[in-house]
Design a protein around this motif. Structure first.
Motif, short mmCIF file in Angstrom:
data_model
loop_
_atom_site.label_atom_id
_atom_site.label_comp_id
_atom_site.label_asym_id
_atom_site.label_seq_id
_atom_site.Cartn_x
_atom_site.Cartn_y
_atom_site.Cartn_z
N ARG A 167 39.18 45.77 32.18
CA ARG A 167 40.01 44.91 31.33
C ARG A 167 41.50 45.23 31.41
NH1 ARG A 167 38.22 40.54 30.87
NH2 ARG A 167 39.34 40.10 28.98
N HIS A 168 41.93 45.93 32.45
CA HIS A 168 43.36 46.18 32.65
C HIS A 168 44.04 44.82 32.84
CE1 HIS A 168 46.83 48.59 33.73
NE2 HIS A 168 47.02 47.82 34.79
N PRO A 169 45.22 44.61 32.21
CA PRO A 169 45.83 43.28 32.22
C PRO A 169 46.55 42.88 33.50
CG PRO A 169 47.18 44.79 30.97
CD PRO A 169 45.93 45.54 31.35
N ASP A 170 46.44 43.66 34.54
CA ASP A 170 47.16 43.34 35.77
C ASP A 170 46.25 43.56 36.98
OD1 ASP A 170 49.33 42.54 37.31
OD2 ASP A 170 50.24 44.53 37.38
N SER A 171 46.55 42.86 38.07
CA SER A 171 45.83 43.07 39.32
C SER A 171 46.76 42.72 40.47
CB SER A 171 44.56 42.21 39.38
OG SER A 171 44.90 40.85 39.38
N ARG A 172 46.41 43.18 41.65
CA ARG A 172 47.22 42.94 42.84
C ARG A 172 46.41 42.08 43.81
NH1 ARG A 172 48.08 45.65 47.84
NH2 ARG A 172 46.40 47.09 47.44
N VAL A 173 47.06 41.04 44.37
CA VAL A 173 46.39 40.18 45.34
C VAL A 173 46.37 40.89 46.69
CG1 VAL A 173 46.45 37.97 46.55
CG2 VAL A 173 47.06 38.08 44.13
N VAL A 174 45.16 41.07 47.23
CA VAL A 174 44.97 41.74 48.51
C VAL A 174 44.88 40.73 49.65
CG1 VAL A 174 43.46 43.31 49.81
CG2 VAL A 174 43.81 43.65 47.36
N ASP A 175 44.23 39.57 49.38
CA ASP A 175 44.02 38.56 50.42
C ASP A 175 43.88 37.20 49.76
OD1 ASP A 175 43.46 37.53 53.04
OD2 ASP A 175 41.31 37.60 52.59
N SER A 176 44.40 36.14 50.42
CA SER A 176 44.26 34.76 49.93
C SER A 176 43.77 33.89 51.06
CB SER A 176 45.60 34.21 49.44
OG SER A 176 46.01 34.87 48.29
N ARG A 177 42.82 33.02 50.75
CA ARG A 177 42.29 32.09 51.75
C ARG A 177 42.04 30.74 51.10
NH1 ARG A 177 38.08 35.67 55.35
NH2 ARG A 177 39.51 37.39 55.64
N THR A 178 42.33 29.70 51.85
CA THR A 178 42.05 28.34 51.39
C THR A 178 40.59 28.03 51.65
OG1 THR A 178 44.29 27.71 52.01
CG2 THR A 178 42.76 25.93 51.62
N SER A 179 39.95 27.32 50.72
CA SER A 179 38.55 26.94 50.92
C SER A 179 38.43 25.95 52.07
CB SER A 179 37.99 26.33 49.63
OG SER A 179 38.64 25.11 49.36
N ASP A 180 37.21 25.74 52.53
CA ASP A 180 36.97 24.84 53.66
C ASP A 180 37.44 23.42 53.38
OD1 ASP A 180 35.90 26.85 55.20
OD2 ASP A 180 33.83 26.41 54.61
N ASP A 181 37.23 22.95 52.14
CA ASP A 181 37.63 21.58 51.82
C ASP A 181 39.10 21.48 51.41
OD1 ASP A 181 37.56 22.66 49.29
OD2 ASP A 181 36.02 21.30 48.52
N GLY A 182 39.78 22.62 51.30
CA GLY A 182 41.21 22.61 51.01
C GLY A 182 41.58 22.36 49.56
N THR A 183 40.61 22.35 48.67
CA THR A 183 40.91 22.03 47.27
C THR A 183 41.06 23.27 46.39
OG1 THR A 183 38.58 21.83 46.70
CG2 THR A 183 39.72 19.82 47.39
N SER A 184 40.78 24.45 46.93
CA SER A 184 40.90 25.65 46.13
C SER A 184 41.36 26.82 47.00
CB SER A 184 39.57 25.99 45.45
OG SER A 184 38.58 26.24 46.41
#
Length: 160
Positions: free
Chosen positions: A7-24
């Protein structure tokens, strides 16, 4: 973003990827406190303004269930309905607004439904466009017939 483990109020983004359909977007995150990793999915919110003014989240399932009634007894599969709902969502999201009128969703359903099954299209249009008489059905059928007549016919082979 709260860590689901400590429940720590912060996090670090390690990786981002677009879904196959491009909506998320799927984001892999790491908590600086406990070091554990977790995934989140982000989508742009889309709200539907109902006729009575109430807002509700857009749902492909509602489109599928509404169109399924029009397709009852027709040769339309669940996969066809899912694809139709995806096309409708893409068309609605292409408008670029975060809120859309329920009426506009109905208008977005009509073209892909016409391509899928003309009988189901007539059923849906008769309810959605509030056909009052046989004249309304005849006008819609005449329009479909004239579109069929103006379509180029596929070339026949010499063997036929």
């Amino acid at each position: 973003m709260f860590c689901p483990f400590c429940r720590h109020p912060d996090s670090r983004v390690v990786d981002s990827r677009t879904s196959d359909d491009g909506t998320s977007i799927r984001r892999r995150r790491q908590c600086p406190n406990c070091g554990r990793r977790f995934s989140t999915t982000e989508t742009a919110s889309l709200n539907v303004v109902k006729r009575n003014g109430v807002l509700e989240s857009f749902s492909r399932e509602k489109i599928i269930s509404g169109v399924r009634k029009a397709c009852q007894g027709r040769p339309v599969t669940d996969g066809d309905l899912a694809l139709l709902a995806q096309k409708v969502e893409e068309a609605v999201r292409a408008s670029g607004t975060s809120q859309i009128e329920a009426n506009d969703i109905g208008l977005a359903i009509l073209p892909p439904l016409r391509e899928l099954d003309e009988v189901a299209y007539l059923r849906f249009a008769s309810v959605y466009q509030a056909f009052d008489s046989l004249d309304d059905f005849e006008a819609s059928i005449s329009q479909l017939r004239s579109e069929h007549a103006s379509r180029p016919r596929p070339a026949r082979s010499v063997d036929e």
